[in-house]
Design a protein around this motif. Structure first.
Motif, PDB file in Angstrom:
ATOM      1  N   ASN A 104       0.865  -1.388   0.121  1.00  0.00           N
ATOM      2  CA  ASN A 104      -0.082  -0.030   0.335  1.00  0.00           C
ATOM      3  C   ASN A 104       0.835   1.406   0.026  1.00  0.00           C
ATOM      4  O   ASN A 104       0.196   2.090  -0.482  1.00  0.00           O
ATOM      5  N   GLN A 105       2.236   1.272   0.182  1.00  0.00           N
ATOM      6  CA  GLN A 105       3.275   2.373   0.344  1.00  0.00           C
ATOM      7  C   GLN A 105       4.780   1.848  -0.519  1.00  0.00           C
ATOM      8  O   GLN A 105       5.031   0.504  -0.288  1.00  0.00           O
ATOM      9  N   TYR A 106       5.248   2.665  -1.429  1.00  0.00           N
ATOM     10  CA  TYR A 106       6.350   2.497  -1.960  1.00  0.00           C
ATOM     11  C   TYR A 106       7.101   4.272  -1.722  1.00  0.00           C
ATOM     12  O   TYR A 106       6.474   5.038  -2.464  1.00  0.00           O
ATOM     13  N   ARG A 107       8.351   3.990  -1.160  1.00  0.00           N
ATOM     14  CA  ARG A 107       8.849   5.400  -1.370  1.00  0.00           C
ATOM     15  C   ARG A 107      10.543   5.035  -2.789  1.00  0.00           C
ATOM     16  O   ARG A 107      10.825   3.675  -2.714  1.00  0.00           O
ATOM     17  N   LEU A 108      10.213   6.177  -3.316  1.00  0.00           N
ATOM     18  CA  LEU A 108      11.862   5.343  -4.452  1.00  0.00           C
ATOM     19  C   LEU A 108      12.385   7.212  -4.213  1.00  0.00           C
ATOM     20  O   LEU A 108      11.861   8.168  -4.512  1.00  0.00           O
ATOM     21  N   LEU A 124       0.950   6.213  -2.253  1.00  0.00           N
ATOM     22  CA  LEU A 124       0.735   5.733  -1.147  1.00  0.00           C
ATOM     23  C   LEU A 124      -1.157   4.767  -1.871  1.00  0.00           C
ATOM     24  O   LEU A 124      -1.979   5.702  -2.596  1.00  0.00           O
ATOM     25  N   ARG A 125      -1.257   3.411  -2.361  1.00  0.00           N
ATOM     26  CA  ARG A 125      -2.684   3.544  -2.601  1.00  0.00           C
ATOM     27  C   ARG A 125      -3.655   3.031  -1.626  1.00  0.00           C
ATOM     28  O   ARG A 125      -2.868   2.476  -0.175  1.00  0.00           O
ATOM     29  N   LEU A 130      -4.511   2.905   5.530  1.00  0.00           N
ATOM     30  CA  LEU A 130      -4.458   3.563   4.626  1.00  0.00           C
ATOM     31  C   LEU A 130      -5.900   4.940   5.198  1.00  0.00           C
ATOM     32  O   LEU A 130      -5.160   6.008   5.993  1.00  0.00           O
ATOM     33  N   SER A 131      -6.473   4.390   4.264  1.00  0.00           N
ATOM     34  CA  SER A 131      -7.625   5.633   4.486  1.00  0.00           C
ATOM     35  C   SER A 131      -8.416   5.266   5.626  1.00  0.00           C
ATOM     36  O   SER A 131      -9.159   6.598   5.800  1.00  0.00           O
ATOM     37  N   ALA A 132      -8.288   4.749   6.751  1.00  0.00           N
ATOM     38  CA  ALA A 132      -8.707   4.861   7.675  1.00  0.00           C
ATOM     39  C   ALA A 132      -7.939   5.608   9.356  1.00  0.00           C
ATOM     40  O   ALA A 132      -8.318   6.293  10.146  1.00  0.00           O
ATOM     41  N   LEU A 133      -6.488   6.172   8.051  1.00  0.00           N
ATOM     42  CA  LEU A 133      -5.365   7.336   9.069  1.00  0.00           C
ATOM     43  C   LEU A 133      -5.927   7.964   8.876  1.00  0.00           C
ATOM     44  O   LEU A 133      -6.644   8.651   7.857  1.00  0.00           O
ATOM     45  N   PRO A 134      -6.087   9.040  10.297  1.00  0.00           N
ATOM     46  CA  PRO A 134      -6.582  10.418  10.510  1.00  0.00           C
ATOM     47  C   PRO A 134      -4.923  11.627   9.131  1.00  0.00           C
ATOM     48  O   PRO A 134      -3.872  10.626   8.922  1.00  0.00           O
ATOM     49  N   ALA A 135      -5.643  12.209   8.271  1.00  0.00           N
ATOM     50  CA  ALA A 135      -4.839  12.424   7.443  1.00  0.00           C
ATOM     51  C   ALA A 135      -3.435  13.268   7.796  1.00  0.00           C
ATOM     52  O   ALA A 135      -2.510  12.955   7.489  1.00  0.00           O
TER      53      ALA A 135
END
Length: 205
Positions: A104-108, A124-125, A130-135
């Protein structure tokens, strides 16, 4: 932070120690979110940059923007982004691998001739987790994870964040490492684990 604690933050699963910090002012840009979320993401980057004692800028003379956040629902969307394939070769196969892995995430990261970070891409997919986390928590965690070249295991079992009352903040020990890493006397890039000794010594200053 003991030297072994610090060393673990920059030692990958293959046993290689690799550290880098940004060598230029950070210029963020965000794709795939509403106007109300943009200040949250940029505010998180500003907070981490302030912790580091680093700098931000309006534009990067070489790249325009050098820290790019992409929010999306499916990995298949990324190869459709105009010109992204030019910046990230083999984007299609990369997205296929990430999709198959359920990531659901990747950093390059991209680096300059001195080994310092010159650009970073955050993908960020937005799945259910991830959608449940506060922004604000999601943005601050991602900003912290691109402030330095952490190892692939640094935050596998623990978040870089802590809660202070009703606010989310960087964990004090992580903030201390970021501040120490940007000490002007420290190198912008290191591959020798002895670097962790110097970094740990500065986390208490």
């Amino acid at each position: 932070m003991t030297p072994s604690n610090v060393e673990a933050l920059f030692t990958g699963a293959d046993g290689t120690y690799r550290f880098a910090r940004w060598g230029r002012p950070i210029v963020p840009v965000v794709f795939g979110v509403g106007d109300e979320t943009l200040p949250v993401v940029k505010g998180a980057v500003e907070a981490v940059v302030a912790t580091a004692g680093h700098r931000m800028a309006e534009t990067d003379p070489e790249l325009g923007a050098n820290l790019m956040f992409f929010f999306f629902r499916d990995w298949a969307e990324l190869p459709q982004v105009p010109n992204l394939e030019r910046m990230i070769p083999d984007l299609g196969p990369l997205c296929a691998r990430l999709d198959a892995a359920g990531a659901n995430q990747y950093r390059l990261f991209r680096f300059d001739a001195a080994g310092a970070i010159r650009a970073a891409f955050v993908f960020l997919r937005m799945d259910a987790h991830l959608s449940a986390l506060p922004a604000d928590a999601l943005a601050l965690a991602q900003a912290a994870q691109v402030a330095l070249l952490w190892s692939d295991r640094a935050f596998a079992t623990s978040s870089p964040l802590a809660r202070a009352g009703d606010k989310v903040v960087l964990r004090p020990e992580i903030a201390a490492v970021i501040r120490a890493a940007y000490d002007p006397v420290m190198p912008a890039h290191a591959s020798d684990p002895s670097h962790a000794l110097r970094l740990a010594a500065r986390t208490g200053l």
